[in-house]
Write an enzyme that holds these catalytic residues in place. Structure first.
Site, PDB file in Angstrom:
ATOM      1  CB  CYS A   2      -0.843  -0.001   1.315  1.00 25.06           C
ATOM      2  SG  CYS A   2      -1.812  -1.516   1.480  1.00 25.06           S
ATOM      3  NE  ARG A  27       4.494   1.735  -1.379  1.00 31.02           N
ATOM      4  CZ  ARG A  27       5.537   1.226  -1.306  1.00 31.02           C
ATOM      5  NH1 ARG A  27       6.568   1.593  -2.292  1.00 31.02           N
ATOM      6  NH2 ARG A  27       5.614   0.318  -0.560  1.00 31.02           N
ATOM      7  CD1 TRP A  74      -1.688  -5.762  -2.621  1.00 34.43           C
ATOM      8  CD2 TRP A  74      -2.610  -4.887  -4.229  1.00 34.43           C
ATOM      9  NE1 TRP A  74      -2.021  -6.705  -3.689  1.00 34.43           N
ATOM     10  CE2 TRP A  74      -2.248  -6.122  -4.688  1.00 34.43           C
ATOM     11  CE3 TRP A  74      -3.191  -3.898  -5.523  1.00 34.43           C
ATOM     12  CZ2 TRP A  74      -2.844  -6.726  -5.954  1.00 34.43           C
ATOM     13  CZ3 TRP A  74      -3.527  -4.765  -6.448  1.00 34.43           C
ATOM     14  CH2 TRP A  74      -3.378  -6.099  -6.862  1.00 34.43           C
ATOM     15  CG  ASN A 100       2.846  -0.780   3.014  1.00 33.93           C
ATOM     16  OD1 ASN A 100       2.164  -1.629   2.568  1.00 33.93           O
ATOM     17  ND2 ASN A 100       3.911  -0.245   2.351  1.00 33.93           N
ATOM     18  N   GLY A 101       1.388  -3.041   5.274  1.00 34.59           N
ATOM     19  CA  GLY A 101       1.861  -4.289   5.571  1.00 34.59           C
ATOM     20  C   GLY A 101       0.980  -5.200   6.124  1.00 34.59           C
ATOM     21  CD  GLU A 489      11.369  -8.597 -18.197  1.00 32.70           C
ATOM     22  OE1 GLU A 489      11.468  -9.624 -17.304  1.00 32.70           O
ATOM     23  OE2 GLU A 489      10.826  -7.551 -18.180  1.00 32.70           O
ATOM     24  CE  LYS A 493       7.937  -5.770 -18.254  1.00 30.85           C
ATOM     25  NZ  LYS A 493       8.511  -6.721 -17.360  1.00 30.85           N
ATOM     26  CD  GLU A 496       4.683  -7.159 -15.811  1.00 30.10           C
ATOM     27  OE1 GLU A 496       4.231  -7.150 -14.706  1.00 30.10           O
ATOM     28  OE2 GLU A 496       5.890  -7.010 -16.268  1.00 30.10           O
ATOM     29  CG  HIS A 512      12.339 -31.210 -25.564  1.00 24.24           C
ATOM     30  ND1 HIS A 512      12.925 -32.295 -25.741  1.00 24.24           N
ATOM     31  CD2 HIS A 512      13.101 -30.310 -26.097  1.00 24.24           C
ATOM     32  CE1 HIS A 512      14.104 -32.582 -26.037  1.00 24.24           C
ATOM     33  NE2 HIS A 512      14.316 -31.075 -26.510  1.00 24.24           N
ATOM     34  CE  LYS A 611       8.112  -0.608 -10.416  1.00 30.74           C
ATOM     35  NZ  LYS A 611       8.385  -1.174 -11.736  1.00 30.74           N
TER      36      LYS A 611
END
Ligand code: AGP
Length: 616
Positions: A2, A27, A74, A100-101, A489, A493, A496, A512, A611
């Site tokens: 958060c 956040r 969040w 936040n936590g 990567e 990208k 997401e 395979h 983030k």
């Protein structure tokens, strides 16, 4: 995950805090709220949704307030709704908190408080915490600072909190463990700002104190900050830092999204990251954080790289770099797996933690465990004063500047830049690298920013290519050697930010299993530069072609072979394989960006993502 922020001083507090919350929305953005004290009354406004939704519920304020705390959430405990939004108020109505936590033992504390007659409106751990502070204050008949200190000794978990007490409305109490907290200091202590990072207050002051874990601060206008250790109330002298950030670094500067701005910032970010460290004229690489522990690096049995997400992909690139150039065995670990696997760690291990935010909970916990078992920990972070940076024995900061877009871009390339410098330095120190090769690498690294600039000039062409993939349900990314991690990567990208499923694979792995996916028009992005096992990648492309797959190839300028086979090629300048990830990733960032924008996705704040993953 958060964002918290607050203000105490003589200015009109509400507009400052609201703008601060907007800067912290990366956040988390499930809900938002503020507490505003106008000199006689404290009023809480909060709502599910974004900061803009909060502004819609706050009435025209008749009386300006000089103390305000705010929160953008969040969700971790309790679904995103109005009641679970912060700030939370204690039963008496006197105390208010933003947090936040995660308080891991909140249920035990809640049961105890319930027995003592407390009631709870929300499902959150935070409401439990503010009532615990209230109960401690009542039982001990003490001031807010002491009550917070005593209460926090009873909680297990992570927090960055700001607490207000209406009975003593001239101070704020903040505390930190495991989540970030910065305090902005106004001239002559005339005003103070608190926030999860410096972006809410950087336009007002560049002087900041970053609390360390298990520290609490009592903030009052006209007085120095009073910092205490939570476990024993001992005094800590504040370490004021002069921040280098400026507001323009934070704003979008004309780009449609932070992500695009940050993609375009990479030439500068890479240069800033090697600046002062890469000294080709002197023929050296200067890195104090490595030099201080050079013997540990040189005598290391292995390097364990710990990270998550994009940072983990940077770690995979580093595996190729360290093993080829420094000849040191490397293991790359997902932090979340490593911390619970009971791994074998010895004092001969060097751990490199890679984290843009420096606050990823799994990475932080993993390095604490490694340290406890004797490993030396080197941190590669982008945020100065972040928890992982301060937990590491030594380290080096990527100088990428704030990365606001949830999807990491410049963090990835600056992490690789830093890791390349370390591999080159160690290769030289260990005598594995001839002087001439070392110098060649240094000079080649200096050419990277201009080569990235050249690739960025293909943005419009890449946007065109992207328009052909808006409806595809999935696609495959292939790469070999140093570019296998880049394929991973690139896939991350795309998925997401555009929500299209994508997978990255070593090109040779296609046979395979993944080749079963190939059918008429199925998109495959292949990194096929003229280095490494180029001819083998060409045969992979032939296999895809023969099954009518649609091929987008990243090739070296002047390539004709792949050009004849692929549906689209994106050319990058000639580059040595070890430095190629710094270039091959750029087209893939732009491709995913343009697909996501064309699909109408929220590029900077993709659904379900935050983030910084500061909780498990
Ligand atoms: C990548 O685009 C994501 N934002 C995510 O995977 C991120 O890399 C991961 O959460 C690790 O974050 P960190 O680098 O701040 O530790």
């Amino acid at each position: 995950m958060c964002g918290i922020t607050g203000y105490i001083g003589s200015r009109d507090a509400y507009p400052i805090v609201i703008k601060g919350l907007q800067r912290l929305e990366y956040r988390g953005y499930d809900s938002a709220g503020v507490l505003l004290y106008d000199g006689s009354n404290a009023q809480v406004y909060k709502t599910k949704g974004k900061v803009a939704d909060l502004q819609a519920v706050v009435p025209d304020l008749q009386q300006k307030g000089t103390i305000c705390i705010g929160h953008t959430r969040w969700a971790t405990h309790g679904v995103p709704n109005d009641v679970n939004s912060h700030p939370h108020v204690s039963n008496s109505g006197d105390l208010a908190i933003v947090h936040n936590g995660i308080i891991e033992n909140y249920d035990t504390i809640k049961a105890e408080l319930t027995q003592r007659g407390y009631t709870f409106k929300s499902d959150t751990d935070t409401e439990v915490l503010v009532n615990l502070i209230e109960e401690v204050q009542k039982v001990n008949q003490c001031k807010l600072g002491k009550a917070v200190q005593l209460a926090l000794n009873e909680v297990i978990g992570a927090y960055a909190i700001a607490v207000f007490d209406q009975k003593k409305p001239d101070e704020l109490v903040v505390a930190k463990l495991g989540s970030p907290l910065a305090i902005g200091i106004g001239e002559n202590n005339s005003e103070f700002f608190v926030a999860s990072d410096a972006s809410p207050f950087i336009e007002y002051t560049k002087n900041a104190v970053y609390l360390d874990d298990e520290e609490l601060a009592i903030i009052k206008v006209g007085r120095d900050i009073r910092i205490r250790k939570i476990h024993d109330d001992s005094q800590v002298s504040p370490e004021v830092q002069a921040l280098q950030l400026n507001l323009s670094q934070i704003e979008k500067e004309g780009f449609d999204h932070f992500m695009l701005k940050e993609i375009y910032e990479q030439p500068k970010a890479i240069k800033d990251t090697y600046r002062g460290r890469l000294l080709p004229n002197e023929g050296i690489i200067r890195m104090a954080g490595v030099e201080e522990y050079i013997e540990r690096f040189k005598s290391a049995d292995r390097i364990i790289i710990i990270a998550c997400g994009t940072s983990w992909h940077a770690g995979l690139v580093a595996e190729y770099l360290f093993e080829e150039i420094a000849r040191i065995p490397v293991e790359v670990e997902y932090a979340s797996e490593f911390r619970y696997r009971n791994p074998i760690i010895t004092e001969k291990d060097v751990v490199i933690a890679i984290s843009q935010s420096g606050e990823t909970a799994d990475s932080l916990a993993a390095i604490k465990m490694a340290k406890a078992q004797g490993a030396y920990v080197f941190g590669v972070c982008n945020v100065v004063g972040s928890s992982i940076a301060r937990e590491s024995h030594s380290g080096a900061y990527t100088h990428a500047g704030p990365e606001i877009g949830v999807a990491s871009t410049k963090a990835f390339t600056t992490q690789i830049t830093l890791l390349t410098l370390i591999a080159l330095k160690l290769g030289k120190e260990k005598g594995n690298l001839a002087n001439s090769d070392f110098h060649a690498h240094l000079q080649n690294m200096e050419l990277i920013p201009s080569k990235v600039e050249k690739i960025l000039k293909q943005d419009a062409a890449i946007k065109e290519i992207a328009s052909e993939f808006l409806e595809t349900p999935s696609c495959l990314y292939l790469g070999r050697g140093y570019n296998f991690p880049v394929a991973l990567e690139g896939a991350l990208k795309l998925k997401e930010i555009s929500y299209i499923h994508a997978e990255g694979y070593p090109a040779a792995e296609m046979k395979h299993g993944p080749i079963a996916l190939i059918e008429d028009g199925y998109p495959v992005i292949v990194i096929a530069i003229n280095k490494g096992h180029y001819e083998k990648v060409v045969s992979n492309i032939q296999e895809i072609k023969s099954r009518k797959g649609k091929i987008i190839a990243v090739v070296t300028e002047g390539d004709v072979t792949v050009k004849e086979m692929a549906d689209h090629v994106i050319e990058i300048p000639e580059v040595e394989e070890a430095l190629s990830p710094l270039l091959t990733t750029i087209p893939l960032q732009l491709l995913s960006y343009h697909v996501a924008v064309a699909r109408g996705c929220n590029v900077d704040q993709p659904r379900n993502l935050a983030k910084s993953v500061t909780v498990e």
